[in-house]
Design an enzyme around this catalytic site. Sequence first.
Site, PDB file in Angstrom:
ATOM      1  N   PHE A 126      52.341   3.815  53.608  1.00  0.00           N
ATOM      2  CA  PHE A 126      52.684   3.977  55.017  1.00  0.00           C
ATOM      3  C   PHE A 126      52.140   2.719  55.712  1.00  0.00           C
ATOM      4  O   PHE A 126      50.990   2.335  55.482  1.00  0.00           O
ATOM      5  CB  PHE A 126      52.013   5.244  55.567  1.00  0.00           C
ATOM      6  CG  PHE A 126      52.429   5.559  56.972  1.00  0.00           C
ATOM      7  CD1 PHE A 126      53.574   6.302  57.221  1.00  0.00           C
ATOM      8  CD2 PHE A 126      51.692   5.096  58.045  1.00  0.00           C
ATOM      9  CE1 PHE A 126      53.964   6.578  58.518  1.00  0.00           C
ATOM     10  CE2 PHE A 126      52.079   5.372  59.347  1.00  0.00           C
ATOM     11  CZ  PHE A 126      53.216   6.116  59.585  1.00  0.00           C
ATOM     12  N   ASP A 195      44.281   8.214  51.032  1.00  0.00           N
ATOM     13  CA  ASP A 195      44.924   8.697  52.256  1.00  0.00           C
ATOM     14  C   ASP A 195      45.621  10.012  51.892  1.00  0.00           C
ATOM     15  O   ASP A 195      46.542  10.033  51.063  1.00  0.00           O
ATOM     16  CB  ASP A 195      45.930   7.639  52.735  1.00  0.00           C
ATOM     17  CG  ASP A 195      46.661   8.054  54.007  1.00  0.00           C
ATOM     18  OD1 ASP A 195      46.825   9.260  54.241  1.00  0.00           O
ATOM     19  OD2 ASP A 195      47.092   7.153  54.751  1.00  0.00           O
ATOM     20  N   TYR A 220      47.878  16.729  61.811  1.00  0.00           N
ATOM     21  CA  TYR A 220      49.054  17.231  62.539  1.00  0.00           C
ATOM     22  C   TYR A 220      50.242  17.550  61.638  1.00  0.00           C
ATOM     23  O   TYR A 220      51.282  17.957  62.110  1.00  0.00           O
ATOM     24  CB  TYR A 220      49.474  16.247  63.646  1.00  0.00           C
ATOM     25  CG  TYR A 220      49.482  14.785  63.243  1.00  0.00           C
ATOM     26  CD1 TYR A 220      50.470  14.286  62.401  1.00  0.00           C
ATOM     27  CD2 TYR A 220      48.508  13.923  63.701  1.00  0.00           C
ATOM     28  CE1 TYR A 220      50.476  12.948  62.032  1.00  0.00           C
ATOM     29  CE2 TYR A 220      48.504  12.579  63.339  1.00  0.00           C
ATOM     30  CZ  TYR A 220      49.493  12.095  62.510  1.00  0.00           C
ATOM     31  OH  TYR A 220      49.490  10.779  62.140  1.00  0.00           O
ATOM     32  N   LYS A 221      50.101  17.354  60.330  1.00  0.00           N
ATOM     33  CA  LYS A 221      51.212  17.668  59.418  1.00  0.00           C
ATOM     34  C   LYS A 221      50.991  19.083  58.861  1.00  0.00           C
ATOM     35  O   LYS A 221      51.225  20.057  59.543  1.00  0.00           O
ATOM     36  CB  LYS A 221      51.317  16.621  58.321  1.00  0.00           C
ATOM     37  CG  LYS A 221      51.549  15.191  58.837  1.00  0.00           C
ATOM     38  CD  LYS A 221      51.691  14.223  57.674  1.00  0.00           C
ATOM     39  CE  LYS A 221      51.621  12.764  58.106  1.00  0.00           C
ATOM     40  NZ  LYS A 221      52.750  12.326  58.939  1.00  0.00           N
ATOM     41  N   ARG A 371      64.694  13.084  54.894  1.00  0.00           N
ATOM     42  CA  ARG A 371      63.418  13.612  54.420  1.00  0.00           C
ATOM     43  C   ARG A 371      63.274  15.071  54.859  1.00  0.00           C
ATOM     44  O   ARG A 371      63.472  15.387  56.035  1.00  0.00           O
ATOM     45  CB  ARG A 371      62.305  12.771  55.043  1.00  0.00           C
ATOM     46  CG  ARG A 371      61.084  12.592  54.213  1.00  0.00           C
ATOM     47  CD  ARG A 371      60.132  11.601  54.850  1.00  0.00           C
ATOM     48  NE  ARG A 371      59.677  12.027  56.167  1.00  0.00           N
ATOM     49  CZ  ARG A 371      58.464  11.823  56.646  1.00  0.00           C
ATOM     50  NH1 ARG A 371      57.562  11.201  55.899  1.00  0.00           N
ATOM     51  NH2 ARG A 371      58.122  12.216  57.846  1.00  0.00           N
TER      52      ARG A 371
HETATM   53  C1  LIG Z   1      50.302   8.351  54.931  1.00  0.00           C
HETATM   54  C2  LIG Z   1      50.018   8.094  56.366  1.00  0.00           C
HETATM   55  N1  LIG Z   1      48.945   7.354  56.698  1.00  0.00           N
HETATM   56  C3  LIG Z   1      48.636   7.095  57.986  1.00  0.00           C
HETATM   57  C4  LIG Z   1      49.424   7.593  59.021  1.00  0.00           C
HETATM   58  C5  LIG Z   1      49.098   7.214  60.441  1.00  0.00           C
HETATM   59  O1  LIG Z   1      48.278   8.101  61.033  1.00  0.00           O
HETATM   60  P1  LIG Z   1      47.753   7.947  62.528  1.00  0.00           P
HETATM   61  O2  LIG Z   1      48.954   7.817  63.392  1.00  0.00           O
HETATM   62  O3  LIG Z   1      47.004   9.239  62.736  1.00  0.00           O
HETATM   63  O4  LIG Z   1      46.865   6.783  62.635  1.00  0.00           O
HETATM   64  C6  LIG Z   1      50.526   8.405  58.715  1.00  0.00           C
HETATM   65  C7  LIG Z   1      51.330   8.971  59.798  1.00  0.00           C
HETATM   66  O5  LIG Z   1      52.301   9.664  59.618  1.00  0.00           O
HETATM   67  C8  LIG Z   1      50.828   8.643  57.351  1.00  0.00           C
HETATM   68  O6  LIG Z   1      51.894   9.379  57.012  1.00  0.00           O
END
Ligand SMILES: Cc1ncc(COP(=O)(O)O)c(C=O)c1O
Length: 396
Positions: A126, A195, A220-221, A371
């Site tokens: 990501f 992560d 939040y997921k 998705r």
């Molecule tokens: C794998 C992954 N890492 C990091 C993030 C980013 O998170 P944040 O917006 O809380 O910093 C996301 C957001 O969807 C994500 O899916």
Amino acid sequence: MSELALKAEKSDAADELAGVRSQFVLDDVVYLDGNSLGALPVAVPGRVEDVVRRQWGELRIRSWDESGWWTAPERIGDRIAPLVGAAAGQIVVGDSTSVNVFKAVVAAVRMAGEGRDEIVVDATTFPTDGYIAESAARMTGCTVRPVTPAEVPDVLGDRTAAVLLNHVDYRTGRLHDLPALTAAVHAAGAVAVWDLCHSAGALPVGLDEHGVDLAVGCTYKYLNGGPGSPAYLYVRSDLQSRFDSPLPGWNSHAEPFGMRPAYEPAPGALRGRVGTPDILSMLALEAALDVWDADGVSVGAVRAKSLALTDFFLECVASYVPSGRVESVTPVAHEERGSQVALRCADAGDVMKRLIERGVVGDFRHPDVLRFGFTPLYVGFADVERAARVLGELVR
Ligand SMILES: Cc1ncc(COP(=O)(O)O)c(C=O)c1O
């Protein structure tokens, strides 16, 4: 009724998690986007109202102590801990995932020590993780080495300081082998940072069992904490004394109200804290976590249903969608699959728009991915059958 619709009905009738659905605010939409924003638990609005009206409105400043606001980051961290296989005292909640990636990667490099100047990063990550690793590298005199998770064991060596990996790939839904990769990182003498955004609350993580060093994740997921709810940081207990935060705010000081000019870190996981916690979001998250206290709800039960849902979705797609119209990029093997299915589709953006108009909500990821996320706490088998059937009608 079609054979698949009958099968869905039977599976829903046998589903031990079916009762949990009533703990969420749902409508007749098939919601397959809980891997982006989880649905609202019924208990949250009332709790937030109490936090605002009574704790803030009436108790005001007293609530930092009397309503447990000050200790919320560690307390809620301990609620998340069993969901990711961690003993208490190793997780603090706060800030965004991005900020926690920064804390974790810089702290990992500092822990790794002299002579180690390479940060290995999942090349398919990501984006935020990659951006932050790059900046962390510049700040710590390291270079970033982007490789696919499969290539990680081959590039590890004496110079590897930290390795930042995603447990589940946000685009394909591929589940990476956390135990084996963590062991390989350790064999090279480096620090493993995971992560967990797309795995926590959807499948067993086993942080303690597999000796993960540091981990971050959002809430939040699959944890349904609400839009922008705070993220969390895991620091394994035996590493906490060596966790040197690049964001040493007053909330992580050993004596925060001592107002000392010199920083002295608090013991334990709370040295991952930075500044004043965002109490409204944090306490909404705390209320959302109550759904995990219901009878029969466990990460194991959620994982079993998640695999059954994604298996069934793939079966329905194979039956309803004309062949060649979509191609799954999510692994078929259970041990390589998270809780989502990603389908490549030529006109994915347009197809997703029309799916949403027909009451099936997933999301589109650039350039050609549909998705679909499956949250076992509130998604049922009839939802799955309907989603695939509507998709089939739209692309026919
Ligand atoms: C794998 C992954 N890492 C990091 C993030 C980013 O998170 P944040 O917006 O809380 O910093 C996301 C957001 O969807 C994500 O899916």
